[in-house]
Write an enzyme that holds these catalytic residues in place. Sequence first.
Site, PDB file in Angstrom:
ATOM      1  N   HIS A 119       0.571  -0.887   0.332  1.00 30.76           N
ATOM      2  CA  HIS A 119      -0.102   0.200   0.251  1.00 30.76           C
ATOM      3  C   HIS A 119       0.847   1.264   0.070  1.00 30.76           C
ATOM      4  O   HIS A 119       2.238   1.142   0.003  1.00 30.76           O
ATOM      5  CB  HIS A 119      -1.133   0.196   1.332  1.00 30.76           C
TER       6      HIS A 119
ATOM      7  N   HIS B 256       3.907   1.339   1.726  1.00 30.79           N
ATOM      8  CA  HIS B 256       5.431   0.545   1.394  1.00 30.79           C
ATOM      9  C   HIS B 256       6.086   1.604   0.455  1.00 30.79           C
ATOM     10  O   HIS B 256       7.489   1.377   0.429  1.00 30.79           O
ATOM     11  CB  HIS B 256       4.653  -0.845   1.506  1.00 30.79           C
TER      12      HIS B 256
ATOM     13  N   GLY C 167       8.948   1.405   8.100  1.00 27.97           N
ATOM     14  CA  GLY C 167       7.848   1.581   9.318  1.00 27.97           C
ATOM     15  C   GLY C 167       8.645   1.919  10.392  1.00 27.97           C
ATOM     16  O   GLY C 167       8.449   1.087  11.226  1.00 27.97           O
TER      17      GLY C 167
ATOM     18  N   LYS D   1       5.571   2.394  12.230  1.00 22.14           N
ATOM     19  CA  LYS D   1       4.012   1.454  12.565  1.00 22.14           C
ATOM     20  C   LYS D   1       4.768   0.302  13.556  1.00 22.14           C
ATOM     21  O   LYS D   1       3.677   0.218  14.663  1.00 22.14           O
ATOM     22  CB  LYS D   1       3.333   1.212  11.050  1.00 22.14           C
ATOM     23  N   ASP D   2       5.784  -0.002  13.018  1.00 27.43           N
ATOM     24  CA  ASP D   2       6.126  -1.411  13.983  1.00 27.43           C
ATOM     25  C   ASP D   2       7.196  -0.936  14.980  1.00 27.43           C
ATOM     26  O   ASP D   2       8.140  -1.925  14.179  1.00 27.43           O
ATOM     27  CB  ASP D   2       6.383  -2.060  12.490  1.00 27.43           C
TER      28      ASP D   2
ATOM     29  N   ARG E 138      -3.546  -5.108   7.056  1.00 30.20           N
ATOM     30  CA  ARG E 138      -4.753  -5.644   7.989  1.00 30.20           C
ATOM     31  C   ARG E 138      -5.920  -4.973   7.214  1.00 30.20           C
ATOM     32  O   ARG E 138      -6.695  -5.563   7.705  1.00 30.20           O
ATOM     33  CB  ARG E 138      -4.451  -6.337   9.127  1.00 30.20           C
TER      34      ARG E 138
HETATM   35  O1  PAF Z   1       6.789  -5.684   8.588  1.00 28.94           O
HETATM   36  C1  PAF Z   1       6.891  -6.919   7.987  1.00 28.94           C
HETATM   37  O2  PAF Z   1       5.973  -6.372   6.840  1.00 28.94           O
HETATM   38  C2  PAF Z   1       7.496  -7.469   8.408  1.00 28.94           C
HETATM   39  O3  PAF Z   1       7.320  -8.220   9.740  1.00 28.94           O
HETATM   40  C3  PAF Z   1       8.562  -8.212   7.754  1.00 28.94           C
HETATM   41  C4  PAF Z   1       9.652  -7.029   8.285  1.00 28.94           C
HETATM   42  C5  PAF Z   1       9.119  -7.942   6.210  1.00 28.94           C
HETATM   43  C6  PAF Z   1       9.286  -9.433   8.165  1.00 28.94           C
HETATM   44  O4  PAF Z   1       8.289 -10.865   7.522  1.00 28.94           O
END
Ligand code: PAF
Length: 286
Positions: free
Chosen positions: A34, A37, A147, A149-150, A187
């Site tokens: 999206h 990314h 990102g 966000k995580d 999601r």
């Molecule tokens: O953030 C994500 O999309 C995933 O956790 C990652 C870093 C690609 C690892 O699979």
Amino acid sequence: MNVIYTVNAMQAQAREWARQGKTIALVPTMGGLHAGHGALIRRAGETADVVVVSVFVNPTQFGPGEDYERYPRDLESDCTQCAQAGADLVFAPTATDMYPAQPGVFVSEEETANTFEGASRPGHFKGVLTVVAKLFWAVQPQVAVFGRKDAQQLWLIQRMVRELNIPVQIVDVPTVREADGLALSSRNAYLSPAQRAQATCLYRALQAARQQFDAGERDAQALHATMQETIRTAPDADIDYLAIVDAERFTPVTTLSQPALALLAVRIGTTRLIDNMELAGTAKTT
Ligand code: PAF
């Protein structure tokens, strides 16, 4: 868009780029791409000669009963978005190429990985750190872009790189949001229209905490209560965790005297969403 499907072919391409003196930036993803990314890919393009986007739904970071099977998979659409954002190559390995039948070697962090996301999703970060390390070995990047966000994932990857002396520079990018504040996430596609409307409660809760912080509140419990109250206005929202953590150590704080992050994980129906916001200095995008 050029796509490479095997680790061997990817390593050969990385060697060829190295021979040509080209630097590589990697954007690790699980697909379902999206605009968030897109921002990572564009930022990667500013840091290196070539940009590789990995698209791999990593089985080891999903627990039993999670959404591994139904996670969005559409390589063609992902490739289109990669091309639009300026990526040079998509690396899309299969699970059998990435992992042996009985994997016995993992990368794990033993403290923070078991808190917050890790407490709710046991083993999740062991899977994330392992796959990110494997992607680094496959793609051989000088830079990798993630990102904000995580936030916990980012923190753990930075720790892994530091402690294992991995020669990859980690670049972080602010969260991209919808007009109403909902953080972009693959999601979000699971939400019904009614749930989508309620999902703004995450951003509203973080904003409320941020406003209180900007007005001078430094008691974590007070900020916590504000977030909780806001989330409770959404009838289908079920709080998994809310926390205020020290941004450097990723541990809970009671009084905010250092830069901190407000974190939350909330289920809207069966969809679990996460978000966070920086609580430091003057308001800034996280
Ligand atoms: O953030 C994500 O999309 C995933 O956790 C990652 C870093 C690609 C690892 O699979």
